[in-house]
Scaffold this active site. Structure first.
Site, PDB file in Angstrom:
ATOM      1  N   ARG A  43       0.852  -1.182   0.000  1.00  0.00           N
ATOM      2  CA  ARG A  43       0.000   0.000   0.000  1.00  0.00           C
ATOM      3  C   ARG A  43       0.889   1.234   0.000  1.00  0.00           C
ATOM      4  O   ARG A  43       1.707   1.390   0.905  1.00  0.00           O
ATOM      5  CB  ARG A  43      -0.854  -0.068   1.263  1.00  0.00           C
ATOM      6  CG  ARG A  43      -2.048   0.776   1.269  1.00  0.00           C
ATOM      7  CD  ARG A  43      -2.867   0.448   2.476  1.00  0.00           C
ATOM      8  NE  ARG A  43      -2.279   0.918   3.715  1.00  0.00           N
ATOM      9  CZ  ARG A  43      -2.978   1.308   4.756  1.00  0.00           C
ATOM     10  NH1 ARG A  43      -4.294   1.266   4.723  1.00  0.00           N
ATOM     11  NH2 ARG A  43      -2.392   1.710   5.846  1.00  0.00           N
ATOM     12  N   ASP A  47       1.122  -2.391  12.364  1.00  0.00           N
ATOM     13  CA  ASP A  47       1.501  -2.821  11.013  1.00  0.00           C
ATOM     14  C   ASP A  47       1.790  -4.324  11.034  1.00  0.00           C
ATOM     15  O   ASP A  47       2.779  -4.781  11.621  1.00  0.00           O
ATOM     16  CB  ASP A  47       2.742  -2.044  10.558  1.00  0.00           C
ATOM     17  CG  ASP A  47       3.039  -2.307   9.089  1.00  0.00           C
ATOM     18  OD1 ASP A  47       3.018  -1.350   8.307  1.00  0.00           O
ATOM     19  OD2 ASP A  47       3.280  -3.489   8.726  1.00  0.00           O
TER      20      ASP A  47
HETATM   21  C1  PRP Z   1      -0.965  -4.298   4.761  1.00  0.00           C
HETATM   22  C2  PRP Z   1      -1.853  -5.501   4.953  1.00  0.00           C
HETATM   23  C3  PRP Z   1      -2.752  -5.445   3.758  1.00  0.00           C
HETATM   24  C4  PRP Z   1      -2.908  -3.959   3.528  1.00  0.00           C
HETATM   25  C5  PRP Z   1      -4.246  -3.537   4.038  1.00  0.00           C
HETATM   26  O1  PRP Z   1       0.028  -4.563   3.848  1.00  0.00           O
HETATM   27  O2  PRP Z   1      -1.151  -6.692   5.082  1.00  0.00           O
HETATM   28  O3  PRP Z   1      -2.219  -6.083   2.611  1.00  0.00           O
HETATM   29  O4  PRP Z   1      -1.874  -3.310   4.278  1.00  0.00           O
HETATM   30  O5  PRP Z   1      -4.504  -2.226   3.717  1.00  0.00           O
HETATM   31  P1  PRP Z   1      -5.632  -1.802   2.683  1.00  0.00           P
HETATM   32  O6  PRP Z   1      -6.844  -2.594   3.016  1.00  0.00           O
HETATM   33  O7  PRP Z   1      -5.809  -0.333   2.966  1.00  0.00           O
HETATM   34  O8  PRP Z   1      -5.122  -2.044   1.299  1.00  0.00           O
HETATM   35  P2  PRP Z   1       1.205  -3.489   3.540  1.00  0.00           P
HETATM   36  O9  PRP Z   1       0.801  -2.581   2.435  1.00  0.00           O
HETATM   37  O10 PRP Z   1       1.613  -2.826   4.821  1.00  0.00           O
HETATM   38  O11 PRP Z   1       2.365  -4.393   2.973  1.00  0.00           O
HETATM   39  P3  PRP Z   1       3.228  -5.526   3.712  1.00  0.00           P
HETATM   40  O12 PRP Z   1       2.310  -6.676   4.001  1.00  0.00           O
HETATM   41  O13 PRP Z   1       4.259  -5.854   2.692  1.00  0.00           O
HETATM   42  O14 PRP Z   1       3.820  -4.940   4.958  1.00  0.00           O
HETATM   43  N1  URA Z   2      -2.025  -2.449   7.222  1.00  0.00           N
HETATM   44  C1  URA Z   2      -1.616  -2.870   8.439  1.00  0.00           C
HETATM   45  O1  URA Z   2      -0.659  -3.659   8.552  1.00  0.00           O
HETATM   46  N2  URA Z   2      -2.276  -2.421   9.514  1.00  0.00           N
HETATM   47  C2  URA Z   2      -3.307  -1.582   9.430  1.00  0.00           C
HETATM   48  O2  URA Z   2      -3.874  -1.198  10.484  1.00  0.00           O
HETATM   49  C3  URA Z   2      -3.708  -1.140   8.165  1.00  0.00           C
HETATM   50  C4  URA Z   2      -3.055  -1.599   7.068  1.00  0.00           C
END
Ligand code: PRP
Ligand code: URA
Length: 209
Positions: free
Chosen positions: A104, A200
């Site tokens: 994201r 996160d």
């Molecule tokens: C996080 C999570 C989802 C996303 C959710 O991933 O694991 O994939 O955010 O957010 P959204 O519903 O607003 O799209 P992140 O983008 O942090 O990537 P990562 O898993 O690589 O840390």
């Molecule tokens: N992605 C995460 O990992 N945590 C949140 O709360 C939202 C998006």
């Protein structure tokens, strides 16, 4: 219309409390996420169909039931979805696993795709998309689009925690996809994080910042 199924099994809720707690370190966080994923796998597979077979017990012939041949596919959204794969495979070890890499963008909150590798026969499989967090819903909605464009016909979405905003987005974009969660939280904050959520998920699973 998509249905939202909330798993309120006491073991799932108990473990989720420790997952949320900021004092829980990486090792324990990872173990707990896998344990909850395993328990959720048990619940989400309730509708699998069975065939009757006959076996010989040491005592007598016995009519009994086994899973019918329907094939499953697990689709973790990288990175954080990876944290739930092993737990699910403990219960459904023959499932194939496809990966969708989406992060994201921190400014726009829009999903950015960087990797897709899927089983070739996803059109014949019941797919479970897995990601701990459903926040704005952008990542999940994008990933489900990727699957549908490649022919997927049966998709469920499984998350630990969802925000109402993410659920609304999925209901709008993919009314055919049921959502399975352990908790629905209050809202998103100004950075798009779920409140109270767990922080996160990727960073807590992999020890990054
Ligand atoms: C996080 C999570 C989802 C996303 C959710 O991933 O694991 O994939 O955010 O957010 P959204 O519903 O607003 O799209 P992140 O983008 O942090 O990537 P990562 O898993 O690589 O840390
Ligand atoms: N992605 C995460 O990992 N945590 C949140 O709360 C939202 C998006």
């Amino acid at each position: 219309m998509a249905k939202v199924h909330r798993f309120d099994h006491p073991l799932i809720q108990h473990k989720l409390s420790y997952i949320r707690d900021k004092r829980t370190g990486t090792k324990e966080f990872r173990e707990l996420v896998n344990e909850v994923a395993m328990l959720m796998a048990y619940e989400i597979t309730r509708d699998l169909t069975l065939d009757e077979i006959e076996v010989e017990t040491p005592v007598a012939p016995c009519k009994t039931r086994v899973l019918s041949g329907r094939k499953l596919g697990l689709i973790p959204i990288l990175r954080a979805g990876l944290g739930m794969v092993d737990g699910m495979l403990r219960l459904i070890p023959t499932a194939k696993v496809g990966h969708i890499g989406v992060y994201r963008d921190p400014e726009t909150l829009q999903p950015v795709e960087y990797y897709v590798k899927l089983p070739t026969d996803i059109d014949e499989r019941d797919l479970i998309v897995i990601d701990p967090m459903l926040a704005t819903g952008g990542s999940a909605s994008h990933s489900i689009n990727v699957l549908k464009k490649r022919g997927a016909r049966s998709i469920k979405l499984m998350c630990l925690i969802a925000a109402p905003e993410g659920i609304a987005r999925l209901e709008r974009d993919h009314p055919d996809v049921d959502i399975y969660v352990a908790a629905v939280d209050e809202r998103l904050n100004e950075h798009g994080y779920i409140v109270p959520g767990l922080g996160d998920a990727g960073d807590r699973l992999f020890g990054t910042k």
